[in-house]
Design an enzyme around this catalytic site. Structure first.
Site, PDB file in Angstrom:
ATOM      1  N   LYS A   1      -0.035 -26.218 -16.417  1.00  0.00           N
ATOM      2  CA  LYS A   1       0.931 -26.915 -17.261  1.00  0.00           C
ATOM      3  C   LYS A   1       0.260 -27.487 -18.512  1.00  0.00           C
ATOM      4  O   LYS A   1       0.474 -28.622 -18.896  1.00  0.00           O
ATOM      5  CB  LYS A   1       1.602 -28.034 -16.459  1.00  0.00           C
ATOM      6  CG  LYS A   1       2.376 -27.503 -15.255  1.00  0.00           C
ATOM      7  CD  LYS A   1       3.125 -28.582 -14.547  1.00  0.00           C
ATOM      8  CE  LYS A   1       3.849 -28.105 -13.315  1.00  0.00           C
ATOM      9  NZ  LYS A   1       4.577 -26.886 -13.397  1.00  0.00           N
ATOM     10  N   CYS A   2      -0.543 -26.664 -19.137  1.00  0.00           N
ATOM     11  CA  CYS A   2      -1.356 -27.065 -20.282  1.00  0.00           C
ATOM     12  C   CYS A   2      -0.963 -26.224 -21.491  1.00  0.00           C
ATOM     13  O   CYS A   2      -0.488 -25.093 -21.345  1.00  0.00           O
ATOM     14  CB  CYS A   2      -2.834 -26.831 -19.905  1.00  0.00           C
ATOM     15  SG  CYS A   2      -4.020 -27.111 -21.227  1.00  0.00           S
ATOM     16  N   GLY A   3      -1.180 -26.758 -22.668  1.00  0.00           N
ATOM     17  CA  GLY A   3      -0.923 -25.980 -23.878  1.00  0.00           C
ATOM     18  C   GLY A   3      -1.783 -24.727 -23.969  1.00  0.00           C
ATOM     19  O   GLY A   3      -1.438 -23.786 -24.674  1.00  0.00           O
ATOM     20  N   PHE A   4      -2.883 -24.715 -23.232  1.00  0.00           N
ATOM     21  CA  PHE A   4      -3.778 -23.549 -23.244  1.00  0.00           C
ATOM     22  C   PHE A   4      -3.511 -22.590 -22.082  1.00  0.00           C
ATOM     23  O   PHE A   4      -4.188 -21.573 -21.954  1.00  0.00           O
ATOM     24  CB  PHE A   4      -5.246 -24.011 -23.212  1.00  0.00           C
ATOM     25  CG  PHE A   4      -5.644 -24.793 -24.427  1.00  0.00           C
ATOM     26  CD1 PHE A   4      -5.877 -24.167 -25.640  1.00  0.00           C
ATOM     27  CD2 PHE A   4      -5.772 -26.175 -24.376  1.00  0.00           C
ATOM     28  CE1 PHE A   4      -6.228 -24.882 -26.773  1.00  0.00           C
ATOM     29  CE2 PHE A   4      -6.131 -26.910 -25.496  1.00  0.00           C
ATOM     30  CZ  PHE A   4      -6.356 -26.269 -26.697  1.00  0.00           C
ATOM     31  N   THR A   5      -2.526 -22.894 -21.236  1.00  0.00           N
ATOM     32  CA  THR A   5      -2.224 -22.056 -20.063  1.00  0.00           C
ATOM     33  C   THR A   5      -2.020 -20.579 -20.425  1.00  0.00           C
ATOM     34  O   THR A   5      -2.442 -19.710 -19.657  1.00  0.00           O
ATOM     35  CB  THR A   5      -1.013 -22.621 -19.291  1.00  0.00           C
ATOM     36  OG1 THR A   5      -1.350 -23.942 -18.845  1.00  0.00           O
ATOM     37  CG2 THR A   5      -0.649 -21.756 -18.102  1.00  0.00           C
TER      38      THR A   5
END
Length: 181
Positions: free
Chosen positions: A34-38
């Site tokens: 659930k990360c912007g980098f996922t």
């Protein structure tokens, strides 16, 4: 000392020695769903498919340590990665990657190669730097892992040779991998 001195748990809970990967070029990365980098899962899987026959292994280590961006169980993480990104590279049990509770492997990795700063040309580079400076300034101190999707490249002898911060897309690692093949 090198990465082959460490034992880790697979996402299924089985303890394995990293000696099993002796002679391979490794990318060891801490991950979160659930990360912007996922979306980097997609790029990591592409690298894996492109280079696995030449001896590259990508090892994903989920961590909930950064803003609780990996809240699920190991099984939920595995399902998410497979369903959303087709991840076929090995995943390991969720755990911490910095600080006193960090998995020993990650203490070793982050002490082996210095933090090189974020790529400020990446769309999220300035945002991540500013966010950490404002909300989690302690994360910016020292060489420990700063955020999800920090990637370490390991040569065929188990030595840490390169570190890529979250703002480096997986495709940008291709040259470093090819030099080790």
């Amino acid at each position: 000392m090198n990465v082959y001195d460490f034992k880790v748990k697979t996402i299924e809970g089985k303890e394995v020695s990293l000696q099993e990967y002796k002679g391979k070029v490794l990318v060891i990365v801490n991950t979160a769903s659930k990360c912007g980098f996922t979306p980097q899962y997609e790029g990591l899987e592409k690298l894996y498919q492109q280079y696995k026959e030449q001896g590259v292994e990508i090892l994903g280590f989920p961590s909930n340590q950064f803003a609780e961006q990996e809240p699920g169980s190991d099984q939920e993480v595995k399902n998410f990665c497979q369903l959303n990104y087709g991840v076929s590279f090995p995943l390991f049990a969720k755990g911490d990657v910095r600080g006193e509770s960090a998995q020993p492997l990650f203490n070793y990795l982050s002490s082996s190669i210095a933090f090189g700063g974020f790529d400020m040309n990446h769309p999220n580079g300035k945002m991540l730097q500013g966010f950490l400076a404002e909300k989690f300034p302690e994360l910016l101190v020292g060489d420990s892992i700063k955020w999800n999707f920090t990637k370490f490249v390991i040569d065929r002898e188990g030595n840490v040779v390169k570190r890529f911060e979250p703002t480096t897309e997986p495709a940008a690692m291709a040259d470093a991998l090819e030099k080790l093949l």
